[in-house]
Each structure stands twice: as structure tokens, then as C-alpha cells.
Design a protein around this motif. Structure first.
Motif, PDB file in Angstrom:
ATOM      1  N   TRP A 158       0.854  -1.182   0.000  1.00 44.17           N
ATOM      2  CA  TRP A 158       0.000   0.000   0.000  1.00 44.17           C
ATOM      3  C   TRP A 158       0.894   1.237   0.000  1.00 44.17           C
ATOM      4  N   ASN A 159       0.561   2.210  -0.838  1.00 49.06           N
ATOM      5  CA  ASN A 159       1.369   3.432  -0.931  1.00 49.06           C
ATOM      6  C   ASN A 159       0.478   4.649  -1.125  1.00 49.06           C
ATOM      7  N   ALA A 160       0.940   5.781  -0.623  1.00 51.71           N
ATOM      8  CA  ALA A 160       0.238   7.039  -0.871  1.00 51.71           C
ATOM      9  C   ALA A 160       0.320   7.370  -2.360  1.00 51.71           C
ATOM     10  N   PRO A 161      -0.789   7.803  -2.990  1.00 53.72           N
ATOM     11  CA  PRO A 161      -0.765   8.123  -4.424  1.00 53.72           C
ATOM     12  C   PRO A 161       0.254   9.195  -4.778  1.00 53.72           C
ATOM     13  N   GLY A 162       0.558  10.086  -3.837  1.00 56.66           N
ATOM     14  CA  GLY A 162       1.500  11.164  -4.111  1.00 56.66           C
ATOM     15  C   GLY A 162       2.951  10.776  -3.957  1.00 56.66           C
ATOM     16  N   ASN A 163       3.220   9.558  -3.482  1.00 55.59           N
ATOM     17  CA  ASN A 163       4.605   9.104  -3.311  1.00 55.59           C
ATOM     18  C   ASN A 163       5.116   8.561  -4.638  1.00 55.59           C
ATOM     19  N   SER A 164       5.324   9.473  -5.587  1.00 49.59           N
ATOM     20  CA  SER A 164       5.660   9.079  -6.958  1.00 49.59           C
ATOM     21  C   SER A 164       6.974   8.317  -7.036  1.00 49.59           C
ATOM     22  N   GLN A 165       7.939   8.678  -6.185  1.00 49.48           N
ATOM     23  CA  GLN A 165       9.237   8.019  -6.237  1.00 49.48           C
ATOM     24  C   GLN A 165       9.129   6.538  -5.867  1.00 49.48           C
ATOM     25  N   LEU A 166       8.416   6.253  -4.785  1.00 53.50           N
ATOM     26  CA  LEU A 166       8.260   4.862  -4.370  1.00 53.50           C
ATOM     27  C   LEU A 166       7.374   4.089  -5.337  1.00 53.50           C
ATOM     28  N   LEU A 167       6.343   4.741  -5.871  1.00 55.50           N
ATOM     29  CA  LEU A 167       5.492   4.079  -6.857  1.00 55.50           C
ATOM     30  C   LEU A 167       6.273   3.727  -8.115  1.00 55.50           C
ATOM     31  N   GLU A 168       7.200   4.582  -8.506  1.00 58.53           N
ATOM     32  CA  GLU A 168       8.046   4.295  -9.669  1.00 58.53           C
ATOM     33  C   GLU A 168       8.954   3.107  -9.398  1.00 58.53           C
ATOM     34  N   VAL A 169       9.515   3.069  -8.189  1.00 59.23           N
ATOM     35  CA  VAL A 169      10.353   1.925  -7.809  1.00 59.23           C
ATOM     36  C   VAL A 169       9.532   0.636  -7.842  1.00 59.23           C
TER      37      VAL A 169
END
Length: 362
Positions: A329-340
Motif C-alpha cells: 500500500w502506498n500514498a498516491p502522491g509518493n511518486s518516487q516509491l510508486l516508480e520503484v
């Protein structure tokens, strides 16, 4: 015959055998069927053993309310009340069988749960709703949206779950993107990521890994990083120190939970600057859960997050070959982690939303 909905508190059994466990096992099955209906599988459902262990968690008081329709349990509300940190909060989880929806059962359960927690001097209730990616895609262009008070993202007001929480007086506090990754990882993907994280910063960091218990050498650093994570990104950890770290590890061991950790050491400072962890629950060996990932701000953008997450997933594959899916689960605004995560093969499964009601406002 007139339909009667009766709400009562479930007596938590000491064991899963015998007639006294029948209602509890019925609740477990309802929880499984609800998650099957939402996600298309039961990988996120509690087993009976897991739910029983949760009900005996020493760090929170767990209460279960059940709704009977003409004597048959068709819905339940789990109430979790922290005992050490955040003692003004209560978390409520509602599960109503799909065929029983639309008859006011969810509202009756929620009202009963609110009455219970208010009687225990809890000031706020948090309720979670789950939204599959397929359902959200169908409403992607709708004009009526609910935006959270914290972070980014939104929910369409056409969502039945969103309307239910909103109409019950709850405020959308935050949304998290829910993603899954199939295991084992593709070998070509691993090689590609290894090449991407090789130089110019790779030699500046050293990777350390462990299973379940943090080595004494790094315990202070992990407690410090947990404290940073608590203050900056993830509520609910309290004041972390080595004693609390060991206490958490001991509780995990008692419940059979396994934890795989990969940490990054800054060679120049001889200190850990980031870590990531994955949990595998005792009663389900084919599913794992990505827990925390944290990298200190000054070390971000140097491939550290990708490196430790991939190393940790590779260790899961080696130590627990039964695992077939990892969820996160990730915050939608955490673009760096979502990219990883995307680089590692995670795909979006939907959204989990947290709603809040403060009683002092009513």
C-alpha cells in the motif's frame, strides 16, 4: 416473515474447536467472502488462526460485534482499540455479506460500534473502505469526487462504499494505492534493475539482511529510522527504541509472523540510512506483505530504495519459495516509491481509503 436484525457482541473463543467456536468461524468465513467479492480472491482474508491471534493482541483491545438476521450471522464489525499509543482512537472494520447489502445492516453495525467506542472514551473512529481497480476505472471520468483531507487521490461519489461512509458522517482522511506483484520476479527484470543501480552511487552503500531479529550492531540504527518514519511518513509507531524493537520482534515470533529486512549502510558514515521489510504470516505461506520502506532524505535519488527492495524480494524468493504474491500500500502522491514498485513489477489492484469521524464534533 418479518426480517429481524439483532446486533450483539461476539464471545471470542479460547480455541477453534468445539461448539463455542462456531460463531467465530462464521465471522471468519464472512470476512473471506467479502474479500472474494471485492478483490476476486481471498488472499487478503484472515484465516481463523490469524484472526484469533489478532483478538488476543496485547497491544490493542479487539471486540467483535455480529449482526444476526433471523438467527443467522450475516455481518460483523471488528473494533480494534490501541492500548499503548493513540488511545483516543478506535478502528472499525465492517463486513457484510454481498447478498445482505442494502438492508441497513452495515449502518446498524456501525452505529453499534460507535456507541461501544464512545462508551470506552474513544474520541475518533477510523473506518476503512476497499475499492477494486476495475470498479474505479468505470468511474474514472465522473465529475463528483471526494478528495481526502491529507495527501492526494480521490474516490468517486458513485462508489457504494464511499457513499456509505460519507452519509454516515465520516470524512475521507486519506487514500492509498493498493498494488500486487507476482513472485518469482522475472530474471531479466532483476538483471535490468541491477544494471540501473550499478554506479555511480552503488559503492557508497552496503546492503545488510536479516530474518526476524535485527543484529545487535544495527538495532540502534533501526530504532532511529523507525522514529524518523513515525515522525515523517507513517503514524502509529510511538516512541521507538531498542527495547520496543525487541518487544515487537518477540511478539512476531509468538504469532509465527516472519519478517525479512534489508537495510542500506552508508559506508562513509558507518550507519544505516534506510531499510525495507516484508512480512509473511504464520497461517498463509503463499502471500507476503510489503511493510515499511524508508530512506533518509539526503540519500534519496541514488538508487538505494530500488536496490534494497529488490534485494529483499529476492531473499523472500530464496527463503520462502511458496510465496506467489506480494502486496503493498502506498500514498498516491509518493511518486518516487510508486516508480520503484513499478520497476519491480507491481501493478495497481485498487485503492484502500481511510475515513474518520471525531465525536467531539457531534
Amino acid at each position: 416473515m418479518e426480517e429481524n436484525i439483532d446486533i450483539e457482541q461476539l464471545r471470542i473463543p479460547e480455541a477453534l474447536t468445539g461448539p463455542e467456536a462456531a460463531d467465530f468461524l462464521r465471522v471468519v468465513e464472512i470476512s473471506r467472502l467479502v474479500r472474494m467479492h471485492t478483490w476476486g480472491n481471498d488472499e487478503l482474508a484472515y484465516t481463523a488462526g490469524e484472526l484469533l491471534a489478532q483478538c488476543h493482541d496485547p497491544y490493542e483491545w479487539n471486540v467483535m460485534l455480529i449482526a444476526r438476521v433471523n438467527g443467522v450471522i450475516e455481518g460483523c464489525a471488528g473494533i480494534a482499540m490501541p492500548l499503548d499509543d493513540n488511545t483516543e482512537l478506535a478502528h472499525v472494520t465492517l463486513d457484510v455479506l454481498p447478498q445482505a447489502e442494502g438492508r441497513g445492516m452495515g449502518r446498524k453495525l456501525l452505529e453499534a460500534a460507535e456507541q461501544f467506542v464512545r462508551g470506552e472514551n474513544r474520541k475518533s473512529v477510523l473506518v476503512e473502505t476497499n475499492h477494486a481497480a476495475s470498479a474505479l476505472a468505470a468511474a474514472a471520468n465522473e465529475a463528483e469526487q471526494i478528495h481526502p483531507t491529507s495527501g492526494t487521490g480521490y474516490l468517486p461519489l458513485s462508489s457504494r462504499e464511499a457513499r456509505f461512509a460519507f452519509s454516515a458522517g465520516y470524512e475521507l482522511e486519506r487514500v492509498e494505492r493498493f498494488s500486487s506483484c507476482a513472485i518469482p520476479l522475472d530474471e531479466a527484470l532483476i538483471a535490468q534493475n541491477m544494471e540501473a543501480t550499478h554506479a555511480p552511487h552503488r559503492s557508497k552503500y552496503r546492503v545488510h539482511q536479516w530474518l526476524d531479529a535485527c543484529p545487535d550492531r544495527w538495532a540502534g540504527d533501526i530504532a532511529r529510522l523507525e522514529q524518523c518514519l513515525d515522525r515523517g511518513q507513517s503514524p502509529g509507531h510511538g516512541d521507538w527504541d531498542i527495547a520496543k524493537l525487541r518487544e515487537a520482534e518477540e511478539f512476531s515470533a509468538l504469532t509465527g509472523r516472519r519478517t525479512i529486512v534489508t537495510a542500506a549502510e552508508c559506508v562513509a558514515d558507518d550507519a544505516l540510512i534506510g531499510f525495507t521489510s516484508i512480512s509473511i504470516l504464520n497461517h498463509r505461506q503463499d502471500v507476503a506483505f510489503q511493510d515499511e520502506t524508508f530512506v533518509e532524505l539526503e540519500h534519496k535519488g541514488k538508487g538505494v530504495g530500488l536496490r534494497i527492495k529488490e534485494a529483499n524480494m529476492t531473499k523472500v524468493m530464496r527463503e520462502f519459495p511458496e510465496v506467489r504474491t506480494i502486496y503493498t500500500w502506498n500514498a498516491p502522491g509518493n511518486s518516487q516509491l510508486l516508480e520503484v514498485n513499478a520497476q519491480l513489477g507491481f501493478i495497481s489492484a485498487g485503492i484502500t481509503a481511510q475515513w474518520r469521524k471525531d465525536f467531539n464534533a457531534y
